[in-house]
Design a protein around this motif. Sequence first.
Motif, PDB file in Angstrom:
ATOM      1  N   UNK A  77      -0.460 -32.101  -4.910  1.00  0.00           N
ATOM      2  CA  UNK A  77      -1.237 -31.385  -5.896  1.00  0.00           C
ATOM      3  C   UNK A  77      -2.678 -31.196  -5.450  1.00  0.00           C
ATOM      4  N   UNK A  78      -3.158 -32.042  -4.569  1.00  0.00           N
ATOM      5  CA  UNK A  78      -4.507 -31.875  -4.045  1.00  0.00           C
ATOM      6  C   UNK A  78      -4.614 -30.622  -3.182  1.00  0.00           C
ATOM      7  N   UNK A  79      -3.459 -30.095  -2.726  1.00  0.00           N
ATOM      8  CA  UNK A  79      -3.488 -28.859  -1.950  1.00  0.00           C
ATOM      9  C   UNK A  79      -3.941 -27.682  -2.811  1.00  0.00           C
ATOM     10  N   UNK A  80      -3.894 -27.831  -4.128  1.00  0.00           N
ATOM     11  CA  UNK A  80      -4.328 -26.764  -5.016  1.00  0.00           C
ATOM     12  C   UNK A  80      -5.846 -26.694  -5.113  1.00  0.00           C
ATOM     13  N   UNK A  84      -8.410 -23.831  -6.595  1.00  0.00           N
ATOM     14  CA  UNK A  84      -9.179 -24.106  -7.810  1.00  0.00           C
ATOM     15  C   UNK A  84     -10.661 -23.858  -7.597  1.00  0.00           C
ATOM     16  N   UNK A  85     -11.145 -24.037  -6.365  1.00  0.00           N
ATOM     17  CA  UNK A  85     -12.567 -23.859  -6.071  1.00  0.00           C
ATOM     18  C   UNK A  85     -12.995 -22.390  -6.063  1.00  0.00           C
ATOM     19  N   UNK A  94      -2.916 -15.702  -9.939  1.00  0.00           N
ATOM     20  CA  UNK A  94      -1.679 -15.435  -9.201  1.00  0.00           C
ATOM     21  C   UNK A  94      -1.470 -16.512  -8.140  1.00  0.00           C
ATOM     22  N   UNK A  95      -2.509 -16.822  -7.408  1.00  0.00           N
ATOM     23  CA  UNK A  95      -2.396 -17.820  -6.344  1.00  0.00           C
ATOM     24  C   UNK A  95      -2.099 -19.209  -6.905  1.00  0.00           C
ATOM     25  N   UNK A  96      -2.744 -19.562  -8.031  1.00  0.00           N
ATOM     26  CA  UNK A  96      -2.516 -20.869  -8.643  1.00  0.00           C
ATOM     27  C   UNK A  96      -1.087 -21.017  -9.141  1.00  0.00           C
ATOM     28  N   UNK A 139      -3.580 -35.063 -13.319  1.00  0.00           N
ATOM     29  CA  UNK A 139      -3.321 -33.907 -12.463  1.00  0.00           C
ATOM     30  C   UNK A 139      -3.591 -32.572 -13.142  1.00  0.00           C
ATOM     31  N   UNK A 140      -3.174 -32.442 -14.400  1.00  0.00           N
ATOM     32  CA  UNK A 140      -3.118 -31.121 -15.012  1.00  0.00           C
ATOM     33  C   UNK A 140      -4.433 -30.606 -15.574  1.00  0.00           C
ATOM     34  N   UNK A 141      -5.378 -31.489 -15.881  1.00  0.00           N
ATOM     35  CA  UNK A 141      -6.597 -31.042 -16.554  1.00  0.00           C
ATOM     36  C   UNK A 141      -7.330 -29.970 -15.759  1.00  0.00           C
ATOM     37  N   UNK A 142      -7.594 -30.233 -14.478  1.00  0.00           N
ATOM     38  CA  UNK A 142      -8.299 -29.256 -13.654  1.00  0.00           C
ATOM     39  C   UNK A 142      -7.504 -27.991 -13.456  1.00  0.00           C
ATOM     40  N   UNK A 143      -6.186 -28.131 -13.298  1.00  0.00           N
ATOM     41  CA  UNK A 143      -5.321 -26.969 -13.118  1.00  0.00           C
ATOM     42  C   UNK A 143      -5.321 -26.111 -14.373  1.00  0.00           C
TER      43      UNK A 143
END
Length: 234
Positions: A77-80, A84-85, A94-96, A139-143
């Motif tokens: 998940x850190x690959x996201x 996110x940046x 779309x990318x997320x 994990x999900x908050x930032x996403x």
Amino acid sequence: MRTSEPAIAKKLSGDERRASIIQAARAIFANKGFKGTTTRELAAAAGVSEALIFKHFANKEELYGAMLHACCNNQDFHRLDQIIALEPSALKLVRLVHAFLAVVLHERDIDGDKTIHCRLMIRSLLEDGEFVRLFLQGVSTGLEQSMLGSLQAAIAAGDAYDGPLPPQLGYWCCHHLVLMLKTYMLPATEVVDYGLPHEKVVQGAVWFSLRGFGIKEEVIHRLYHPNDQELFGK
């Protein structure tokens, strides 16, 4: 004729042994749940004695907590983070969505880490839900914030419809969709024959999610190119 000497097993450091116990515990907790798992079973899975388990963890609760922490720091998940940046936009959304679904719906691996993780989540939902609750917080908050910010930017740019689905509900519908798809892929014998290669199933779920978010069809056609390795950082 000389026979080869047996290899001498490497002695693990304290940190390595602790990590190996946590790794072994994941599969047992996934199959039997917290209440149904004994420390004897945990020790057998890790190939150590119960006494050694208690040398590293005061009790079963502490081992379970350590396992939760390890799962919430899952490197996949850190690959996201790189996506996110980026600045909020329809392209970022779309990318997320694609990256998130591709991480969770990785190629079927019956005994792999992602499968074990999904089983842990299902077990948790059947019990007190604490594992899922903590994992989502970690994990999900930032996403979630990143997806919703990008959706608002897409609406402002005319790339998405404003409603009728509330954006936060759209995020959770996407999240639950991918978890349920993963759940149906858990058994060794497939439950559903989608009649498509795995990557097409992922792409179809991405389309479904983006349309659910309200992204316009022509915008998805313009922005979503799943084979573009540079776009999705494969």
